[in-house]
Design a protein around this motif. Structure first.
Motif, PDB file in Angstrom:
ATOM      1  N   GLY A   1       0.811  -1.208   0.000  1.00 41.13           N
ATOM      2  CA  GLY A   1       0.000   0.000   0.000  1.00 41.13           C
ATOM      3  C   GLY A   1       0.844   1.258   0.000  1.00 41.13           C
ATOM      4  O   GLY A   1       0.471   2.275  -0.604  1.00 41.13           O
ATOM      5  N   LEU A   2       1.981   1.227   0.685  1.00 37.50           N
ATOM      6  CA  LEU A   2       2.834   2.405   0.774  1.00 37.50           C
ATOM      7  C   LEU A   2       3.862   2.498  -0.347  1.00 37.50           C
ATOM      8  O   LEU A   2       4.620   3.482  -0.406  1.00 37.50           O
ATOM      9  N   SER A   3       3.903   1.480  -1.183  1.00 37.61           N
ATOM     10  CA  SER A   3       4.918   1.476  -2.245  1.00 37.61           C
ATOM     11  C   SER A   3       4.655   2.529  -3.321  1.00 37.61           C
ATOM     12  O   SER A   3       5.580   2.982  -3.993  1.00 37.61           O
ATOM     13  N   ARG A   4       3.391   2.926  -3.493  1.00 39.90           N
ATOM     14  CA  ARG A   4       3.048   3.940  -4.507  1.00 39.90           C
ATOM     15  C   ARG A   4       1.724   4.593  -4.121  1.00 39.90           C
ATOM     16  O   ARG A   4       1.002   4.054  -3.270  1.00 39.90           O
ATOM     17  N   PRO A   5       1.399   5.686  -4.721  1.00 39.99           N
ATOM     18  CA  PRO A   5       0.131   6.362  -4.389  1.00 39.99           C
ATOM     19  C   PRO A   5      -1.069   5.474  -4.730  1.00 39.99           C
ATOM     20  O   PRO A   5      -1.046   4.709  -5.696  1.00 39.99           O
ATOM     21  N   ARG A   6      -2.111   5.564  -3.905  1.00 39.92           N
ATOM     22  CA  ARG A   6      -3.306   4.741  -4.067  1.00 39.92           C
ATOM     23  C   ARG A   6      -4.540   5.619  -4.106  1.00 39.92           C
ATOM     24  O   ARG A   6      -4.594   6.696  -3.480  1.00 39.92           O
ATOM     25  N   THR A   7      -5.538   5.108  -4.816  1.00 40.95           N
ATOM     26  CA  THR A   7      -6.829   5.781  -4.805  1.00 40.95           C
ATOM     27  C   THR A   7      -7.606   5.370  -3.561  1.00 40.95           C
ATOM     28  O   THR A   7      -7.256   4.409  -2.866  1.00 40.95           O
ATOM     29  N   ASP A   8      -8.673   6.079  -3.276  1.00 39.88           N
ATOM     30  CA  ASP A   8      -9.512   5.734  -2.113  1.00 39.88           C
ATOM     31  C   ASP A   8     -10.057   4.317  -2.225  1.00 39.88           C
ATOM     32  O   ASP A   8     -10.156   3.577  -1.236  1.00 39.88           O
ATOM     33  N   GLU A   9     -10.429   3.937  -3.418  1.00 33.45           N
ATOM     34  CA  GLU A   9     -10.968   2.591  -3.633  1.00 33.45           C
ATOM     35  C   GLU A   9      -9.901   1.522  -3.359  1.00 33.45           C
ATOM     36  O   GLU A   9     -10.190   0.491  -2.728  1.00 33.45           O
ATOM     37  N   GLN A  10      -8.679   1.787  -3.810  1.00 29.02           N
ATOM     38  CA  GLN A  10      -7.587   0.831  -3.563  1.00 29.02           C
ATOM     39  C   GLN A  10      -7.256   0.756  -2.074  1.00 29.02           C
ATOM     40  O   GLN A  10      -7.003  -0.328  -1.537  1.00 29.02           O
ATOM     41  N   TRP A  11      -7.228   1.922  -1.422  1.00 21.61           N
ATOM     42  CA  TRP A  11      -6.980   1.897   0.024  1.00 21.61           C
ATOM     43  C   TRP A  11      -8.103   1.162   0.769  1.00 21.61           C
ATOM     44  O   TRP A  11      -7.843   0.457   1.750  1.00 21.61           O
ATOM     45  N   HIS A  12      -9.319   1.330   0.309  1.00 18.71           N
ATOM     46  CA  HIS A  12     -10.432   0.614   0.947  1.00 18.71           C
ATOM     47  C   HIS A  12     -10.272  -0.899   0.791  1.00 18.71           C
ATOM     48  O   HIS A  12     -10.527  -1.673   1.728  1.00 18.71           O
TER      49      HIS A  12
END
Length: 445
Positions: A244-255
């Motif tokens: 998760g911290l390896s690259r920027p994520r969208t809200d959906e991906q973080w969810h």
């Protein structure tokens, strides 16, 4: 010395023999003294009777002191083997003749035994001094005392050697047992002798060492499996966070990542909770407080909660429950036991097969059983199913849910409460039976 069994047994034997010898020697001396006194008195009486008979005729009686002295000298030659003395008294109680110079002094005093023979003008005194017999008794006493001391010393020495020989197998067993350690319990004690008692003791000790070895191995497997089981969700959480911290994520991906992390966190929490519960049960020696519960109601609630799994596997579930299932038992223990047995039966049942749950009451005991059709290995050892983290499939990552602690918890609960638990194959499936008995304290609530 008294700290060892050998010393105590030797002292006990020696003390017993010493007491026995004291009583024996005292009895022997007392008996000999009384026997000697009786024999001496009998000898005096026999001689007195003889002289009364011989001197009964006045014509045979000595007339003068000189005649009496001649008579005494003649009789004294026949009394050399007897400790007797004789003297003659006239009517004025004066000594006019005696057998020898060291005879008794008249009037007699001290330890003399006396018999008298009366004639017309004189009195014949027969006397035996008791001190000579007492001297012999003292000599006998000292002789017996020396013999007794010798016997006691010989007994102590013999007891020391004999007890040492008898106890030598125990020393050899102790030396063999010292080679066993907490790390290496695979030690078989050799038979130091063929005595039945030693054979039984060695068999018991070897059986104990075997159980300890199995317990140590089971504990090692538990630690290894627990560390692996704990490492898996922790590594999963770590990997998810790293990804998760390896690259920027969208809200959906973080969810999505958060949902997966929550699932791993719940799995880790359930595992830790079961490990803590198992550790608490393993170290628990007192049964928890009991309360009134309805066992049938708990089973029905468990079945309702497990309906999704039952329907997903198309299982045919049959319930046979009594109308009255009230009991005074530890609620938490009963619930954990029933939940694990029922959920395991459903989890490992073959799709489309039957699962049978039965509860029968014979006060004060409830007989609970659950059977499922399962694919069991032919060489299955039922006892292994109670080991923590044991799974029927050999792969650690089981295709079924759970952490492998369910039956271990069940076994610990039954041990703490004194309930009987059995698990064995039956009719191409696995049958688990438990006898839940109310304790005396519970029945009085």
């Amino acid at each position: 010395m008294l700290a060892s069994m050998r010393g105590r047994l030797t002292l006990a034997f020696a003390s017993f023999i010493a007491l026995f010898m004291v009583l024996l020697c005292s009895g022997a001396v007392l008996y000999a003294g009384r026997l000697e006194a009786a024999q001496l008195a009998e000898s005096l009486e026999l001689h007195a009777e003889k002289y009364r008979h011989d001197l009964n005729d006045e014509r045979q009686q000595p007339r003068t002191p000189r005649d009496w002295q001649v008579f005494l000298n003649r009789e004294n030659s026949t009394l050399r083997d007897r400790p007797l003395s004789m003297l003659v008294l006239d009517k004025q109680q004066r000594v006019v003749a005696r057998t020898h110079g060291n005879g008794p002094v008249w009037p007699l005093s001290g330890d003399w035994l006396v018999e008298t023979v009366q004639t017309r003008d004189f009195t014949l005194i027969l006397a035996a001094r008791w001190y000579s017999t007492q001297r012999e008794m003292r000599q006998l006493t000292w002789t017996l005392a020396l013999i007794a001391v010798g016997v006691v010393v010989a007994t102590a020495l013999g007891s020391w050697l004999l007890v040492g020989r008898v106890l030598s197998p125990i020393d050899k067993l102790a030396q063999g047992a010292r080679t066993a350690s907490a790390e290496d319990l695979r030690v078989r004690l050799a038979l130091p002798s063929r005595d039945a008692e030693v054979v039984a003791l060695v068999a018991t000790l070897n059986d104990f060492l075997d159980r300890q070895a199995r317990t140590a191995q089971s504990r090692e497997r538990f630690y290894a499996a627990a560390s692996h089981e704990l490492r898996t969700p922790i590594q999963g959480l770590t990997a998810l966070l790293e990804v998760g911290l390896s690259r920027p994520r969208t809200d959906e991906q973080w969810h999505e990542l958060g949902g997966e992390a929550l699932q791993e966190s719940r799995r880790l929490g359930a595992l830790v909770q079961d490990l803590l519960a198992l550790n608490q049960l393993e170290n628990q020696t007192v049964t928890p407080p009991a309360s009134e519960i309805d066992i049938a109601d708990i089973i029905e609630r468990m079945v309702v909660q497990l309906q999704p799994q039952i329907q997903a596997k198309s299982l045919h579930l049959s319930l046979d429950l009594p109308d009255d299932a009230l009991a005074n038992m530890p609620w938490s223990h009963v619930e954990i036991l029933l939940r694990n047995l029922i959920s395991n039966a459903i989890k490992y049942a073959l799709d489309g097969t039957d699962v049978r749950i039965l509860l029968r009451r014979e006060a004060p005991t409830f007989y609970f059983s659950v059977w499922n059709r399962a694919d069991l290995p032919p060489d299955l050892e039922a006892d292994k199913l109670f080991e923590p983290f044991f799974r029927l499939d050999e792969a650690r990552q089981s295709t079924t849910e759970g952490n492998g602690l369910g039956l271990a918890l069940v076994a610990s609960i039954c041990r703490v409460n004194g309930w009987k638990l059995q698990l064995h194959p039956e009719n191409h499936g696995l049958l688990a039976t438990v006898e839940l008995t109310e304790s005396e304290e519970s029945k009085n609530l």
